[in-house]
Structure formats: C-alpha cells, structure tokens
Design a protein around this motif. Sequence first.
Motif, PDB file in Angstrom:
ATOM      1  N   VAL A   1       0.838  -1.201   0.000  1.00 10.61           N
ATOM      2  CA  VAL A   1       0.000   0.000   0.000  1.00 10.61           C
ATOM      3  C   VAL A   1       0.877   1.256   0.000  1.00 10.61           C
ATOM      4  CG1 VAL A   1      -1.656   1.327   1.374  1.00 10.61           C
ATOM      5  CG2 VAL A   1      -2.026  -1.116   0.988  1.00 10.61           C
ATOM      6  N   ASP A   2       1.903   1.289   0.844  1.00 11.55           N
ATOM      7  CA  ASP A   2       2.808   2.444   0.860  1.00 11.55           C
ATOM      8  C   ASP A   2       3.478   2.633  -0.498  1.00 11.55           C
ATOM      9  OD1 ASP A   2       2.186   2.871   3.505  1.00 11.55           O
ATOM     10  OD2 ASP A   2       4.013   1.937   4.295  1.00 11.55           O
ATOM     11  N   PHE A   3       3.906   1.535  -1.084  1.00 14.76           N
ATOM     12  CA  PHE A   3       4.560   1.588  -2.399  1.00 14.76           C
ATOM     13  C   PHE A   3       3.586   2.119  -3.456  1.00 14.76           C
ATOM     14  CE2 PHE A   3       6.003  -0.190  -6.424  1.00 14.76           C
ATOM     15  CZ  PHE A   3       7.351   0.098  -6.398  1.00 14.76           C
ATOM     16  N   ALA A   4       2.353   1.615  -3.438  1.00 14.41           N
ATOM     17  CA  ALA A   4       1.348   2.047  -4.422  1.00 14.41           C
ATOM     18  C   ALA A   4       1.030   3.529  -4.270  1.00 14.41           C
ATOM     19  CB  ALA A   4       0.079   1.213  -4.270  1.00 14.41           C
ATOM     20  N   LEU A   5       0.875   3.985  -3.039  1.00 12.26           N
ATOM     21  CA  LEU A   5       0.590   5.404  -2.808  1.00 12.26           C
ATOM     22  C   LEU A   5       1.769   6.277  -3.239  1.00 12.26           C
ATOM     23  CD1 LEU A   5      -1.191   5.189   0.661  1.00 12.26           C
ATOM     24  CD2 LEU A   5      -2.246   5.736  -1.558  1.00 12.26           C
ATOM     25  N   GLU A   6       2.974   5.805  -2.975  1.00 11.58           N
ATOM     26  CA  GLU A   6       4.187   6.550  -3.345  1.00 11.58           C
ATOM     27  C   GLU A   6       4.330   6.643  -4.867  1.00 11.58           C
ATOM     28  OE1 GLU A   6       8.723   5.230  -3.268  1.00 11.58           O
ATOM     29  OE2 GLU A   6       7.856   5.388  -1.251  1.00 11.58           O
ATOM     30  N   GLN A   7       4.029   5.535  -5.553  1.00  7.57           N
ATOM     31  CA  GLN A   7       4.185   5.483  -7.009  1.00  7.57           C
ATOM     32  C   GLN A   7       3.103   6.284  -7.733  1.00  7.57           C
ATOM     33  OE1 GLN A   7       6.642   3.764  -8.943  1.00  7.57           O
ATOM     34  NE2 GLN A   7       7.635   3.807  -6.955  1.00  7.57           N
ATOM     35  N   GLY A   8       1.926   6.347  -7.160  1.00 10.61           N
ATOM     36  CA  GLY A   8       0.842   7.095  -7.790  1.00 10.61           C
ATOM     37  C   GLY A   8       0.143   6.325  -8.898  1.00 10.61           C
ATOM     38  N   SER A   9       0.465   5.066  -9.068  1.00 11.72           N
ATOM     39  CA  SER A   9      -0.220   4.274 -10.095  1.00 11.72           C
ATOM     40  C   SER A   9      -1.357   3.483  -9.442  1.00 11.72           C
ATOM     41  CB  SER A   9       0.772   3.319 -10.776  1.00 11.72           C
ATOM     42  OG  SER A   9       1.426   2.525  -9.821  1.00 11.72           O
ATOM     43  N   GLN A  10      -2.214   2.940 -10.281  1.00 12.90           N
ATOM     44  CA  GLN A  10      -3.332   2.151  -9.767  1.00 12.90           C
ATOM     45  C   GLN A  10      -2.885   0.711  -9.556  1.00 12.90           C
ATOM     46  OE1 GLN A  10      -6.710   2.458 -12.329  1.00 12.90           O
ATOM     47  NE2 GLN A  10      -6.886   4.663 -12.090  1.00 12.90           N
ATOM     48  N   TRP A  11      -3.276   0.157  -8.433  1.00 11.09           N
ATOM     49  CA  TRP A  11      -2.904  -1.209  -8.088  1.00 11.09           C
ATOM     50  C   TRP A  11      -4.147  -1.996  -7.738  1.00 11.09           C
ATOM     51  CZ3 TRP A  11       1.999  -3.577  -7.051  1.00 11.09           C
ATOM     52  CH2 TRP A  11       3.095  -2.768  -7.376  1.00 11.09           C
ATOM     53  N   MET A  12      -4.107  -3.273  -8.045  1.00 16.79           N
ATOM     54  CA  MET A  12      -5.141  -4.201  -7.610  1.00 16.79           C
ATOM     55  C   MET A  12      -4.436  -5.317  -6.851  1.00 16.79           C
ATOM     56  SD  MET A  12      -7.561  -4.563 -10.945  1.00 16.79           S
ATOM     57  CE  MET A  12      -6.243  -4.447 -12.132  1.00 16.79           C
ATOM     58  N   PHE A  13      -4.872  -5.538  -5.625  1.00 15.79           N
ATOM     59  CA  PHE A  13      -4.334  -6.624  -4.821  1.00 15.79           C
ATOM     60  C   PHE A  13      -5.435  -7.663  -4.679  1.00 15.79           C
ATOM     61  CE2 PHE A  13      -2.246  -2.771  -2.877  1.00 15.79           C
ATOM     62  CZ  PHE A  13      -1.091  -2.889  -3.616  1.00 15.79           C
TER      63      PHE A  13
END
Length: 179
Positions: A142-154
Amino acid sequence: MHEEKEQKIGKKRKTYKSFRETLKACKDAVDSRWNKLQRNKDLLKPQLTWQFNSHLGKKGISGNIKVSYEDKTLSIEVKMPQDATNSAVRDTRGLSGGERSFSTLCFALALHNMTEAPIRAMDEFDVFMDAVSRKISLDTLVDFALEQGSQWMFITPHDISMVKSHEKIKKQQMAAPRS
C-alpha cells in the motif's frame, strides 16, 4: 546518349549518397542506444539489489541479487536474521513458504520500482504468509502504491481489514463462494 547516361548516373549517385547518409544516421542512433543500454545495465544491477534489500529490511532480512547478462541468469540470495551460520540461502526453495512469498514480493517491488506502468496487479502475493508477514506485506504494498501514484489491484483470499484507510484506497471484498 552519353549525356543522358551521365545524368542517370548522377541521379543514382545522389540517391546512393542520400541512402548512405540515412544509413549512417540509423547506425549512429543504434550505436548510441546500445551504449546507453550497456551503461544502464551496469547501473541498474546495484539499484535492483538496493531496492530488494530496502523492502526485505522491513522484516529484518537482507539479500542480494546477482544478474549475469552473459549467462542470462538471475540469482537471489536471502539472509535470515535468525540464521546463526551467517550463510545466505542461495536457493529460495530452502526458505519457508512465507519467507519465499515475502522475498518474491520484495523482488517484484524492486522490479516495479524500476519500471513505469499506470496499472499493476498482484494476485495472491500473500500465499503461505503468517499474519505478521501478511500485515507487513500489505503495508509495504500500500505504501509503495501510494508513493508510485499508479493504480494497483491486490487480489487475495485473506482478510484485508487491516489495510490502512486512505482517500486513494478502495477496498472491495467479494462474497465467499457457495459450497
């Protein structure tokens, strides 16, 4: 007739010269790209290990990634903190299921950090992990996804209630399958 042939030869020479110039420009572009690729290969190897270690460190683990472009191999070494022998595990099959899942996740994040993509998905990344490792993994992701600014699906069959709330995070839990 001689003059006519001279003109044709002159046109052919101009065309040939134009093609040679274009060919030289293409060759120079390819050579420039090749040199950049060689330079990037050498710069990215330590960066990959550094990123890998950065993610592993969240659980007190360290590791190393060895890339051999000549042999076309990639090997991962992981050093567990509880290992009294100070030896690194060179074959990930020597790790427990949860340790292997976490190491694989850290490797994937190291690669993700070096590439750009607007949408990414991780499916069952937490398989074989215990609750503590799953929490650390979810927080890391989650931290990585927020930092990257891209959309993620887990995508995971496990409970995600412990995922922190954020305005950019949407959790969706599907109903359990019917028996």
